[in-house]
Design an enzyme around this catalytic site. Sequence first.
Site, PDB file in Angstrom:
ATOM      1  N   ASN A   7      18.133  84.986  69.409  1.00  0.00           N
ATOM      2  CA  ASN A   7      17.773  84.332  68.150  1.00  0.00           C
ATOM      3  C   ASN A   7      17.278  82.915  68.472  1.00  0.00           C
ATOM      4  O   ASN A   7      18.023  82.114  69.044  1.00  0.00           O
ATOM      5  CB  ASN A   7      19.003  84.298  67.236  1.00  0.00           C
ATOM      6  CG  ASN A   7      18.715  83.633  65.909  1.00  0.00           C
ATOM      7  OD1 ASN A   7      18.079  82.592  65.866  1.00  0.00           O
ATOM      8  ND2 ASN A   7      19.189  84.227  64.833  1.00  0.00           N
ATOM      9  N   ASP A   9      16.060  80.649  66.240  1.00  0.00           N
ATOM     10  CA  ASP A   9      15.998  79.761  65.063  1.00  0.00           C
ATOM     11  C   ASP A   9      16.218  78.298  65.435  1.00  0.00           C
ATOM     12  O   ASP A   9      15.594  77.393  64.871  1.00  0.00           O
ATOM     13  CB  ASP A   9      17.096  80.113  64.048  1.00  0.00           C
ATOM     14  CG  ASP A   9      16.872  81.453  63.382  1.00  0.00           C
ATOM     15  OD1 ASP A   9      15.787  82.034  63.561  1.00  0.00           O
ATOM     16  OD2 ASP A   9      17.792  81.913  62.689  1.00  0.00           O
ATOM     17  N   HIS A  10      17.137  78.053  66.388  1.00  0.00           N
ATOM     18  CA  HIS A  10      17.502  76.659  66.638  1.00  0.00           C
ATOM     19  C   HIS A  10      16.503  75.913  67.521  1.00  0.00           C
ATOM     20  O   HIS A  10      16.566  74.696  67.635  1.00  0.00           O
ATOM     21  CB  HIS A  10      18.941  76.567  67.148  1.00  0.00           C
ATOM     22  CG  HIS A  10      19.884  77.011  66.073  1.00  0.00           C
ATOM     23  ND1 HIS A  10      19.843  76.477  64.802  1.00  0.00           N
ATOM     24  CD2 HIS A  10      20.834  77.967  66.038  1.00  0.00           C
ATOM     25  CE1 HIS A  10      20.742  77.074  64.039  1.00  0.00           C
ATOM     26  NE2 HIS A  10      21.349  77.984  64.765  1.00  0.00           N
ATOM     27  N   ARG A  18      12.035  66.670  63.879  1.00  0.00           N
ATOM     28  CA  ARG A  18      11.050  65.636  64.154  1.00  0.00           C
ATOM     29  C   ARG A  18       9.714  65.879  63.445  1.00  0.00           C
ATOM     30  O   ARG A  18       9.028  64.954  63.047  1.00  0.00           O
ATOM     31  CB  ARG A  18      10.834  65.546  65.684  1.00  0.00           C
ATOM     32  CG  ARG A  18       9.729  64.652  66.158  1.00  0.00           C
ATOM     33  CD  ARG A  18       9.894  63.212  65.659  1.00  0.00           C
ATOM     34  NE  ARG A  18      11.121  62.621  66.124  1.00  0.00           N
ATOM     35  CZ  ARG A  18      11.217  61.819  67.180  1.00  0.00           C
ATOM     36  NH1 ARG A  18      10.148  61.530  67.869  1.00  0.00           N
ATOM     37  NH2 ARG A  18      12.383  61.308  67.520  1.00  0.00           N
ATOM     38  N   HIS A  50      15.058  84.145  61.799  1.00  0.00           N
ATOM     39  CA  HIS A  50      15.466  84.254  60.389  1.00  0.00           C
ATOM     40  C   HIS A  50      14.504  83.408  59.565  1.00  0.00           C
ATOM     41  O   HIS A  50      14.509  82.180  59.674  1.00  0.00           O
ATOM     42  CB  HIS A  50      16.910  83.748  60.251  1.00  0.00           C
ATOM     43  CG  HIS A  50      17.474  83.917  58.880  1.00  0.00           C
ATOM     44  ND1 HIS A  50      18.793  83.647  58.591  1.00  0.00           N
ATOM     45  CD2 HIS A  50      16.918  84.319  57.708  1.00  0.00           C
ATOM     46  CE1 HIS A  50      19.027  83.891  57.318  1.00  0.00           C
ATOM     47  NE2 HIS A  50      17.902  84.278  56.753  1.00  0.00           N
ATOM     48  N   ARG A  52      14.165  81.919  56.534  1.00  0.00           N
ATOM     49  CA  ARG A  52      14.997  81.615  55.357  1.00  0.00           C
ATOM     50  C   ARG A  52      14.131  81.247  54.169  1.00  0.00           C
ATOM     51  O   ARG A  52      13.038  80.706  54.336  1.00  0.00           O
ATOM     52  CB  ARG A  52      15.949  80.455  55.678  1.00  0.00           C
ATOM     53  CG  ARG A  52      16.998  80.805  56.712  1.00  0.00           C
ATOM     54  CD  ARG A  52      18.029  79.701  56.824  1.00  0.00           C
ATOM     55  NE  ARG A  52      18.980  79.780  55.735  1.00  0.00           N
ATOM     56  CZ  ARG A  52      20.214  80.268  55.849  1.00  0.00           C
ATOM     57  NH1 ARG A  52      20.665  80.669  57.007  1.00  0.00           N
ATOM     58  NH2 ARG A  52      20.997  80.331  54.797  1.00  0.00           N
ATOM     59  N   ARG A  56      14.078  76.250  56.369  1.00  0.00           N
ATOM     60  CA  ARG A  56      14.656  75.066  57.014  1.00  0.00           C
ATOM     61  C   ARG A  56      14.391  75.021  58.516  1.00  0.00           C
ATOM     62  O   ARG A  56      14.442  73.972  59.118  1.00  0.00           O
ATOM     63  CB  ARG A  56      16.158  74.990  56.748  1.00  0.00           C
ATOM     64  CG  ARG A  56      16.959  76.062  57.449  1.00  0.00           C
ATOM     65  CD  ARG A  56      18.438  75.853  57.278  1.00  0.00           C
ATOM     66  NE  ARG A  56      18.863  76.075  55.916  1.00  0.00           N
ATOM     67  CZ  ARG A  56      20.119  76.382  55.590  1.00  0.00           C
ATOM     68  NH1 ARG A  56      21.035  76.454  56.536  1.00  0.00           N
ATOM     69  NH2 ARG A  56      20.457  76.617  54.358  1.00  0.00           N
ATOM     70  N   GLU A  77      15.077  88.565  60.512  1.00  0.00           N
ATOM     71  CA  GLU A  77      16.184  88.470  59.544  1.00  0.00           C
ATOM     72  C   GLU A  77      15.627  87.868  58.264  1.00  0.00           C
ATOM     73  O   GLU A  77      14.887  86.877  58.310  1.00  0.00           O
ATOM     74  CB  GLU A  77      17.269  87.532  60.069  1.00  0.00           C
ATOM     75  CG  GLU A  77      18.029  88.060  61.236  1.00  0.00           C
ATOM     76  CD  GLU A  77      19.042  87.015  61.724  1.00  0.00           C
ATOM     77  OE1 GLU A  77      19.277  86.008  61.033  1.00  0.00           O
ATOM     78  OE2 GLU A  77      19.568  87.214  62.806  1.00  0.00           O
ATOM     79  N   THR A 108      24.477  81.775  58.113  1.00  0.00           N
ATOM     80  CA  THR A 108      24.856  82.954  57.334  1.00  0.00           C
ATOM     81  C   THR A 108      26.376  83.115  57.355  1.00  0.00           C
ATOM     82  O   THR A 108      26.973  83.232  58.427  1.00  0.00           O
ATOM     83  CB  THR A 108      24.175  84.206  57.938  1.00  0.00           C
ATOM     84  OG1 THR A 108      22.819  83.885  58.187  1.00  0.00           O
ATOM     85  CG2 THR A 108      24.266  85.377  56.987  1.00  0.00           C
ATOM     86  N   GLU A 158      24.296  95.735  61.694  1.00  0.00           N
ATOM     87  CA  GLU A 158      24.671  94.650  62.598  1.00  0.00           C
ATOM     88  C   GLU A 158      26.014  94.133  62.112  1.00  0.00           C
ATOM     89  O   GLU A 158      26.131  93.641  60.983  1.00  0.00           O
ATOM     90  CB  GLU A 158      23.624  93.527  62.594  1.00  0.00           C
ATOM     91  CG  GLU A 158      24.060  92.386  63.519  1.00  0.00           C
ATOM     92  CD  GLU A 158      22.980  91.341  63.771  1.00  0.00           C
ATOM     93  OE1 GLU A 158      21.784  91.673  63.722  1.00  0.00           O
ATOM     94  OE2 GLU A 158      23.362  90.187  64.019  1.00  0.00           O
ATOM     95  N   HIS A 198      26.549  86.891  65.698  1.00  0.00           N
ATOM     96  CA  HIS A 198      26.956  85.685  64.985  1.00  0.00           C
ATOM     97  C   HIS A 198      28.192  85.075  65.653  1.00  0.00           C
ATOM     98  O   HIS A 198      29.264  85.670  65.654  1.00  0.00           O
ATOM     99  CB  HIS A 198      27.266  85.922  63.498  1.00  0.00           C
ATOM    100  CG  HIS A 198      26.976  84.689  62.679  1.00  0.00           C
ATOM    101  ND1 HIS A 198      27.782  83.596  62.713  1.00  0.00           N
ATOM    102  CD2 HIS A 198      25.945  84.390  61.861  1.00  0.00           C
ATOM    103  CE1 HIS A 198      27.256  82.672  61.929  1.00  0.00           C
ATOM    104  NE2 HIS A 198      26.143  83.118  61.400  1.00  0.00           N
TER     105      HIS A 198
HETATM  106  N1  PXP Z   1      22.796  87.768  63.601  1.00  0.00           N
HETATM  107  C1  PXP Z   1      22.571  87.301  62.347  1.00  0.00           C
HETATM  108  C2  PXP Z   1      22.377  88.293  61.251  1.00  0.00           C
HETATM  109  C3  PXP Z   1      22.525  85.925  62.087  1.00  0.00           C
HETATM  110  O1  PXP Z   1      22.309  85.479  60.831  1.00  0.00           O
HETATM  111  C4  PXP Z   1      22.668  85.028  63.168  1.00  0.00           C
HETATM  112  C5  PXP Z   1      22.564  83.550  62.923  1.00  0.00           C
HETATM  113  O2  PXP Z   1      21.320  83.209  62.459  1.00  0.00           O
HETATM  114  C6  PXP Z   1      22.872  85.559  64.456  1.00  0.00           C
HETATM  115  C7  PXP Z   1      22.958  86.933  64.638  1.00  0.00           C
HETATM  116  C8  PXP Z   1      23.029  84.675  65.655  1.00  0.00           C
HETATM  117  O3  PXP Z   1      24.162  83.884  65.499  1.00  0.00           O
HETATM  118  P1  PXP Z   1      24.475  82.725  66.555  1.00  0.00           P
HETATM  119  O4  PXP Z   1      23.355  81.733  66.423  1.00  0.00           O
HETATM  120  O5  PXP Z   1      25.792  82.202  66.102  1.00  0.00           O
HETATM  121  O6  PXP Z   1      24.512  83.359  67.900  1.00  0.00           O
END
Ligand code: PXP
Length: 254
Positions: A7, A9-10, A18, A50, A52, A56, A77, A108, A158, A198
């Site tokens: 994932n 996202d981060h 920034r 994801h 969203r 964000r 996601e 989430t 999941e 997660h």
């Molecule tokens: N699975 C789902 C459905 C999630 O929403 C997330 C977080 O966005 C993850 C997995 C990954 O979680 P983590 O970033 O805590 O590893």
Amino acid sequence: MAELGLNIDHVATLREARYRGWKRGLKPEPGVLEAARVAERAGVDAITVHLREDRRHIQDADVRAIAREISIPLNLEMAASLPMVAKARLYRPEEVCLVPENRQEVTTEGGLEVAADLRRLTGIIAKLHRAKIEVSAFIDADLAQVEAAHEAGAQTVELHTGGYANTTTLRARKQELTRHERAAALANKLGLRVNAGHGLHYENVRQYIEAVPYLHTLNIGHAIISRAVFVGLAQAVGEMQILIGGPQPVPNAD
Ligand code: PXP
């Protein structure tokens, strides 16, 4: 052996800190597509993002670029809403993971309430299937939710591992693992693929995979992106030092 879905996202969270609303012509960093490419080369089995509703972190352009440019599967996601189904039809990921979404949450928080929203979710899943997109439902490790996900037509569940990751006692951890083991066994019996994710990290993942059967893919984000900061920080400092004149020589002790 479970497969790894990364994932990213981060990576986008860092970029948005920034470059939110950046203008064309700038090169916002860190690049999300670049992260997906590095992960693909490193051997991950799938990329998860994801999209969203409040945008964000991941933006529409990220999903479009990743779907077009990478050859491993993209797991998108998203909230179970008609506008998001339209996005999925546009970007055509291999898989959509339906998640609950609450604008106030940091991440989430719980699993999707499939049992309580069965008719509506069955309709959403059918629309995604008509677009030839596989569907996963992100649920708590709860037998009623596994059955409902199956009834609604999802191919995959999941299991939400946040509760497991947040346990603070051995007893609570064992209880969580038993719940997950039972949910996974039922899902497998019903012909569902079992993913989990997660809050999994370098210290809790082994115990989870040793206890829970039938796992296909683990979706992990925060722990790997966090670790990457420290695996790469010394090199990043060194590269900047070279640009500004090289590291200072260590003074001679004599
Ligand atoms: N699975 C789902 C459905 C999630 O929403 C997330 C977080 O966005 C993850 C997995 C990954 O979680 P983590 O970033 O805590 O590893």
